[in-house]
Write an enzyme that holds these catalytic residues in place. Structure first.
Site, mmCIF file in Angstrom:
data_model
loop_
_atom_site.group_PDB
_atom_site.id
_atom_site.type_symbol
_atom_site.label_atom_id
_atom_site.label_comp_id
_atom_site.label_asym_id
_atom_site.label_seq_id
_atom_site.Cartn_x
_atom_site.Cartn_y
_atom_site.Cartn_z
ATOM 1 N N GLU A 1 -0.575 4.866 -0.458
ATOM 2 C CA GLU A 1 -1.358 6.089 -0.680
ATOM 3 C C GLU A 1 -0.487 7.313 -0.415
ATOM 4 O O GLU A 1 0.340 7.305 0.498
ATOM 5 C CB GLU A 1 -2.581 6.106 0.239
ATOM 6 N N TYR B 1 0.851 -1.203 0.000
ATOM 7 C CA TYR B 1 0.000 0.000 0.000
ATOM 8 C C TYR B 1 0.876 1.237 0.000
ATOM 9 O O TYR B 1 1.889 1.283 0.704
ATOM 10 C CB TYR B 1 -0.922 0.023 1.228
ATOM 11 N N ASP C 1 -7.536 13.853 -24.147
ATOM 12 C CA ASP C 1 -7.476 12.441 -23.781
ATOM 13 C C ASP C 1 -6.830 11.704 -24.947
ATOM 14 O O ASP C 1 -7.470 11.457 -25.968
ATOM 15 C CB ASP C 1 -8.912 11.950 -23.517
ATOM 16 N N ARG D 1 -1.975 -2.355 -18.338
ATOM 17 C CA ARG D 1 -3.268 -1.664 -18.229
ATOM 18 C C ARG D 1 -3.151 -0.588 -17.158
ATOM 19 O O ARG D 1 -2.813 -0.881 -16.010
ATOM 20 C CB ARG D 1 -4.362 -2.639 -17.791
HETATM 21 N N1 PLP Z 1 -10.337 7.447 -22.853
HETATM 22 C C1 PLP Z 1 -10.395 6.949 -24.092
HETATM 23 C C2 PLP Z 1 -10.263 7.895 -25.251
HETATM 24 C C3 PLP Z 1 -10.603 5.590 -24.303
HETATM 25 O O1 PLP Z 1 -10.696 5.115 -25.540
HETATM 26 C C4 PLP Z 1 -10.732 4.742 -23.166
HETATM 27 C C5 PLP Z 1 -10.938 3.281 -23.279
HETATM 28 O O2 PLP Z 1 -11.319 2.707 -24.176
HETATM 29 C C6 PLP Z 1 -10.669 5.307 -21.898
HETATM 30 C C7 PLP Z 1 -10.476 6.659 -21.770
HETATM 31 C C8 PLP Z 1 -10.882 4.485 -20.662
HETATM 32 O O3 PLP Z 1 -9.828 3.651 -20.398
HETATM 33 P P1 PLP Z 1 -9.978 2.486 -19.301
HETATM 34 O O4 PLP Z 1 -10.729 1.400 -19.956
HETATM 35 O O5 PLP Z 1 -8.565 2.138 -18.979
HETATM 36 O O6 PLP Z 1 -10.692 3.077 -18.135
#
Ligand code: PLP
Length: 478
Positions: free
Chosen positions: A66, A64, A241, A279
Site C-alpha cells: 500500500e 503487500y 474511459d 486483467r
Molecule cells: N470501462 C469500460 C468502457 C468497459 O468496457 C469496462 C469493462 O467492460 C470497464 C470500464 C470495467 O472494466 P473491469 O471489468 O476491469 O472493471
C-alpha cells in the site's frame, strides 16, 4: 521464448497445481482447450502473451505494498517499487501521458480513482484542505455533514448504456449513477452516431463537473478535441474511459483528435482488452491531477496487485513495438471486413458499420432477441455477448443486439477472408434459429430452436480456420 520452454513450464505448473487440487488443474486444461476450439468474438477479451501470463504467476502476488513508489506503508517493497516504476514509465512512454497510475485492479477501480481525483481536485470547499489524508482528523461531525452534501451533489454527464456507454458512466444501478447527480447523452436516433451538438447542448444546460467520454459498445471513433471543447465551454473536467480501444491508441491507429490522452484531463483504461495485457486498470493524468490520482489508495484501493503491475510492465513493453502497431491496425481492418461481411449478407449493423474494433449487430431482423442469438451462436461454438442497441425495446437483459469484437481472433492471426467467413457463419446460425415459446406456449425472449445440422456445419467450418491459426502455437501440455 521457445515453444518447448513454454510447454514444459506450463505442464510442470499444472502438475504442481494438480498435486494440491486436481480439479483446478483439470479446469485450467479444459479452459485452454475450450478457448482453442471456439471463435472468440467478445469485444472486451483477448489472448495475452505467455510472457504476460507467466509474469502473473509469481511471488509478487504475496507482497503487500500500500502506498506509492518510495512511500509505502509496508517494509520490504524495494522490488515492488521497481515493478511499479517500470510499469508507469512504459505507460507514460506508450501513451505520451504526463502521469500514469498503474495500481487499479480493474477498469471500474480506475474510474473510481478518477472520480475521486476530480472531486478532490475540483470541488470548491473550505474543508478540502483538511480532507487531505493527514488532516482528516481535524474535521468535525458538522464538517463531514457539509462535505457529504458538497461531494454528493456534483453533476456527471456520460454516454447512456444503450448508446454504448459503460455502467460506470452514470448508469443508475452503478455507484457512479448514485454518487453523482447524473444525466446521460445518447446517439442520433437516425444514424446511431454521436451528435456533438446535442452533447454540447445538454452540457450547456446541465453544467456537469465531469464529462465522461468513451464506450463499451459504440462501433465508431470519437473526436476527443470536440469533447474537450464542450468540457471547456461549460467548465467540466473531461474524463475519457478508453478501456475498449486502448490498444488502438497504443498502436497509433487512433491519432490526432481520435487520441484521447492529450485532450482528456484524466484517461482511464483497462489493460486486458485490445491492449492485450493482464486483467487490470490504469489512470493516465495531466500533471494537475497527479497527486490526487496517487491517493487512489487509501481512497478506493487497498494493496496493489504487484504481480499484475509486473505483467502490465511486460504488456506495455510489448505494446511499444512496431509489431503491436501492425497488430492494432489489423484489429481495425478486420472489423471492417467483418462489418462488410454482414452488410453484403443483408444484416443490420448499428451505425451501418464500424471504424474501430466493434461491430454491433442488430438481430431483430432475424426475429430474435440478443439473448436467443447469443445462446444459438454458443451452441455453434461462436462466443459473443448480447448487447443493447440504442432505444432497445428488449431492455438490458434480453437486448436486441450482439456485440462482436476483432482483437482476440486478430491475435490468432485471422485476416480479411476469415472474418468474412465469420460473418457468413453467424448469419447462417441466426437465419436458421427460431424464437421459442414459454412453457405456457407464449412468445419467449429466451428460448430458441436451432435448425438441425447447423451447429455441426458451423463448428466444422470454424475448426478449419482455428486449426490454421492455433492459439499459443507450440504450447503442448503433457
Ligand atoms: N470501462 C469500460 C468502457 C468497459 O468496457 C469496462 C469493462 O467492460 C470497464 C470500464 C470495467 O472494466 P473491469 O471489468 O476491469 O472493471
Amino acid at each position: 521464448m521457445t515453444d518447448s520452454l513454454i510447454s514444459s513450464a506450463y505442464s510442470q505448473a499444472l502438475e504442481v497445481i494438480a498435486s494440491v487440487e486436481p480439479r483446478i488443474a483439470e479446469a485450467t486444461r479444459q479452459e485452454l482447450a475450450d478457448q482453442r476450439s471456439s471463435l472468440k468474438l467478445i469485444a472486451s477479451e483477448n489472448y495475452a502473451s505467455p510472457a504476460v501470463l507467466m509474469t502473473m504467476g509469481t511471488w509478487f502476488s504475496d507482497k503487500y505494498a500500500e502506498g506509492t513508489v518510495g512511500h509505502r506503508f509496508y517494509a520490504g517493497c524495494q522490488n515492488v517499487d521497481t515493478v511499479e516504476s517500470l510499469a508507469a514509465e512504459h505507460a507514460r512512454e506508450l501513451f505520451g501521458a504526463p502521469y500514469a497510475y498503474v495500481q487499479p485492479h480493474s477498469g471500474i477501480d480506475a474510474n473510481l480513482v478518477a472520480f475521486w481525483s476530480i472531486l478532490a481536485n475540483k470541488v470548491e470547499s473550505p474543508y478540502l484542505e483538511k480532507l487531505q489524508a493527514k488532516n482528516v482528523n481535524e474535521l468535525s461531525e458538522a464538517d463531514w455533514e457539509t462535505l457529504r452534501h458538497e461531494f454528493g451533489n456534483q453533476r456527471l454527464l456520460g454516454m447512456s448504456l444503450d448508446a454504448g456507454g459503460h455502467l460506470t458512466h452514470g448508469f443508475r444501478p452503478n455507484i457512479s449513477g448514485k454518487m453523482f447527480h447524473q444525466q446521460q447523452y445518447g446517439t442520433d436516433p437516425g444514424t446511431g452516431l454521436l451528435d456533438y451538438d446535442a452533447v454540447a447542448a445538454k452540457a450547456r444546460e446541465f453544467k456537469p463537473l465531469v464529462l465522461v467520454a468513451g464506450y463499451s459498445a459504440y462501433p465508431r471513433r470519437v473526436n476527443f478535441a470536440k469533447m474537450r471543447e464542450i468540457a471547456d465551454e461549460v467548465g467540466a473536467v473531461l474524463m475519457v474511459d478508453m478501456a475498449h480501444f486502448a490498444g488502438l491508441v497504443a498502436g497509433k491507429v487512433f491519432t490526432g483528435e481520435e487520441n484521447p490522452v492529450p485532450y482528456a484531463h484524466l484517461t482511464t483504461t483497462t489493460t486486458h482488452k485490445s491492449l492485450r495485457g493482464p486483467r487490470g486498470g490504469m489512470v493516465l493524468a495531466q500533471e494537475e491531477f497527479a497527486s490526487d490520482v496517487d491517493r487512489g489508495c487509501p481512497m478506493v484501493l487497498g494493496g496493489p496487485l504487484s504481480h499484475v503491475m509486473a505483467a502490465k510492465a511486460v504488456a506495455f513493453a510489448e505494446a511499444r513495438t512496431p509489431d503491436f502497431q501492425a497488430y492494432a491496425q489489423r484489429i481495425a481492418d478486420n472489423a471492417k471486413s467483418l462489418a462488410e461481411g454482414f452488410l453484403t449478407r443483408g444484416a443490420n449493423l448499428v451505425t451501418g458499420g464500424t471504424d474501430n474494433h466493434i461491430v454491433l449487430l442488430d438481430v431483430s431482423s432475424f426475429g430474435l432477441t440478443g439473448r436467443q442469438a447469443e445462446s444459438a451462436l454458443l451452441d455453434a461454438g461462436v462466443v459473443t455477448n448480447r448487447n443493447s442497441v440504442p432505444a432497445d425495446p428488449n431492455g438490458a437483459w434480453y437486448t436486441s443486439g450482439i456485440r462482436l469484437g476483432t482483437p482476440a481472433l486478430t491475435t490468432r492471426g485471422f485476416g480479411h477472408d476469415e472474418f468474412d467467413t465469420v460473418a457468413e457463419l453467424i448469419v447462417d446460425v441466426l437465419s436458421n434459429t427460431e424464437a421459442g415459446t414459454t412453457k405456457a406456449g407464449g412468445p419467449s425472449k429466451a428460448s430458441y430452436v436451432l435448425g438441425d445440422g447447423v451447429a455441426d456445419r458451423v463448428t466444422k467450418r470454424s475448426a478449419e480456420m482455428l486449426d490454421k491459426h492455433p492459439l499459443y502455437p507450440g504450447l503442448v501440455l503433457s
